[in-house]
Design a protein around this motif. Sequence first.
Motif, short mmCIF file in Angstrom:
data_model
loop_
_atom_site.label_atom_id
_atom_site.label_comp_id
_atom_site.label_asym_id
_atom_site.label_seq_id
_atom_site.Cartn_x
_atom_site.Cartn_y
_atom_site.Cartn_z
N PHE A 152 -15.64 -17.35 60.71
CA PHE A 152 -14.25 -17.75 60.95
C PHE A 152 -14.11 -19.25 60.80
O PHE A 152 -15.02 -20.01 61.10
N ALA A 153 -12.93 -19.65 60.36
CA ALA A 153 -12.51 -21.04 60.39
C ALA A 153 -11.09 -21.05 60.94
O ALA A 153 -10.32 -20.12 60.70
N LEU A 154 -10.78 -22.07 61.72
CA LEU A 154 -9.43 -22.21 62.26
C LEU A 154 -8.79 -23.45 61.67
O LEU A 154 -9.41 -24.50 61.59
N VAL A 155 -7.54 -23.30 61.26
CA VAL A 155 -6.72 -24.43 60.82
C VAL A 155 -5.45 -24.38 61.66
O VAL A 155 -4.78 -23.35 61.72
N GLY A 156 -5.16 -25.48 62.31
CA GLY A 156 -3.95 -25.55 63.12
C GLY A 156 -2.96 -26.50 62.51
O GLY A 156 -3.31 -27.59 62.08
N HIS A 157 -1.71 -26.07 62.47
CA HIS A 157 -0.62 -26.92 62.00
C HIS A 157 0.17 -27.35 63.23
O HIS A 157 0.61 -26.52 64.02
N SER A 158 0.35 -28.65 63.39
CA SER A 158 1.10 -29.19 64.52
C SER A 158 0.46 -28.73 65.83
O SER A 158 -0.74 -28.96 66.03
N THR A 159 1.20 -28.06 66.70
CA THR A 159 0.60 -27.64 67.97
C THR A 159 -0.43 -26.53 67.79
O THR A 159 -1.17 -26.23 68.73
N GLY A 160 -0.50 -25.95 66.61
CA GLY A 160 -1.58 -25.01 66.32
C GLY A 160 -2.94 -25.69 66.40
O GLY A 160 -3.95 -25.05 66.65
N CYS A 161 -2.95 -27.02 66.20
CA CYS A 161 -4.20 -27.79 66.37
C CYS A 161 -4.65 -27.73 67.83
O CYS A 161 -5.84 -27.62 68.11
N GLN A 162 -3.70 -27.82 68.76
CA GLN A 162 -4.02 -27.69 70.18
C GLN A 162 -4.66 -26.35 70.46
O GLN A 162 -5.65 -26.26 71.20
N ASN A 163 -4.10 -25.30 69.89
CA ASN A 163 -4.67 -23.97 70.06
C ASN A 163 -6.09 -23.91 69.53
O ASN A 163 -6.98 -23.32 70.15
N SER A 164 -6.33 -24.52 68.37
CA SER A 164 -7.67 -24.51 67.77
C SER A 164 -8.68 -25.20 68.68
O SER A 164 -9.77 -24.68 68.93
N ILE A 165 -8.33 -26.37 69.17
CA ILE A 165 -9.25 -27.14 70.02
C ILE A 165 -9.47 -26.42 71.34
O ILE A 165 -10.60 -26.31 71.83
N HIS A 166 -8.41 -25.89 71.94
CA HIS A 166 -8.55 -25.15 73.20
C HIS A 166 -9.44 -23.93 73.01
O HIS A 166 -10.30 -23.64 73.84
N PHE A 167 -9.26 -23.23 71.89
CA PHE A 167 -10.10 -22.07 71.60
C PHE A 167 -11.58 -22.50 71.49
O PHE A 167 -12.46 -21.84 72.04
N LEU A 168 -11.83 -23.57 70.77
CA LEU A 168 -13.23 -24.01 70.58
C LEU A 168 -13.87 -24.39 71.91
O LEU A 168 -15.07 -24.19 72.11
N LYS A 169 -13.09 -24.92 72.82
CA LYS A 169 -13.61 -25.34 74.12
C LYS A 169 -13.70 -24.19 75.12
O LYS A 169 -14.63 -24.12 75.91
N HIS A 170 -12.73 -23.25 75.08
CA HIS A 170 -12.65 -22.23 76.12
C HIS A 170 -12.76 -20.79 75.63
O HIS A 170 -12.76 -19.87 76.46
N GLY A 171 -12.81 -20.56 74.33
CA GLY A 171 -12.82 -19.20 73.79
C GLY A 171 -14.17 -18.52 74.01
O GLY A 171 -15.15 -19.15 74.40
N GLU A 172 -14.19 -17.22 73.75
CA GLU A 172 -15.42 -16.45 73.86
C GLU A 172 -16.48 -17.02 72.94
O GLU A 172 -16.18 -17.41 71.80
N LYS A 173 -17.70 -17.07 73.39
CA LYS A 173 -18.79 -17.66 72.60
C LYS A 173 -19.35 -16.70 71.55
O LYS A 173 -20.05 -17.10 70.65
N ASP A 174 -19.07 -15.40 71.68
CA ASP A 174 -19.59 -14.43 70.72
C ASP A 174 -18.82 -14.51 69.47
O ASP A 174 -18.10 -13.93 68.96
#
Length: 148
Positions: free
Chosen positions: A126-148
């Motif tokens: 997977f790769a995540l690309v966030g546009h505008s506040t979608g960037c916040q979602n990407s960073i939050h996911f990388l920090k707090h998302g499931e590790k699997d």
Amino acid sequence: MKSFSTPLSPYGVFTGSLFQYSSSPSLIAFESPPLTIPPKDDNPSILNTKGFPNKLILLGGLSDGPLPCPYTSSLEQKCHELGWSLVQPILSSSYLGFGHGSLSRDTGEICKLMNYLVCHHDAEKFALVGHSTGCQNSIHFLKHGEKD
């Protein structure tokens, strides 16, 4: 009936599959795979998304859904050149849902999407690309998302 010579969307026209990845809440996503593989089960109306294990997930900003930005079509084209599918989810915070949720809820929904893609579309990377506040979602996911 009036016909249009150009698409209404300035962001492009996409071919792919619309699917539901969560029933509670009801969430959908659109995947546009490279069109170099045969249709699923020899049915030309069903695109085969299983031949491409690499998925780029494009997360839009506040009030965005699919086709969130002017570069969406270019991003899809580059994904296809590299053998990746472009996935555009609708989260609970999409469209009029912004301001009524949290980054944690969005992260949970991104996890549901990824789990669905692994189980039903043979996703491996997977790769995540966030546009505008979608960037916040990407960073939050990388920090707090499931590790699997």
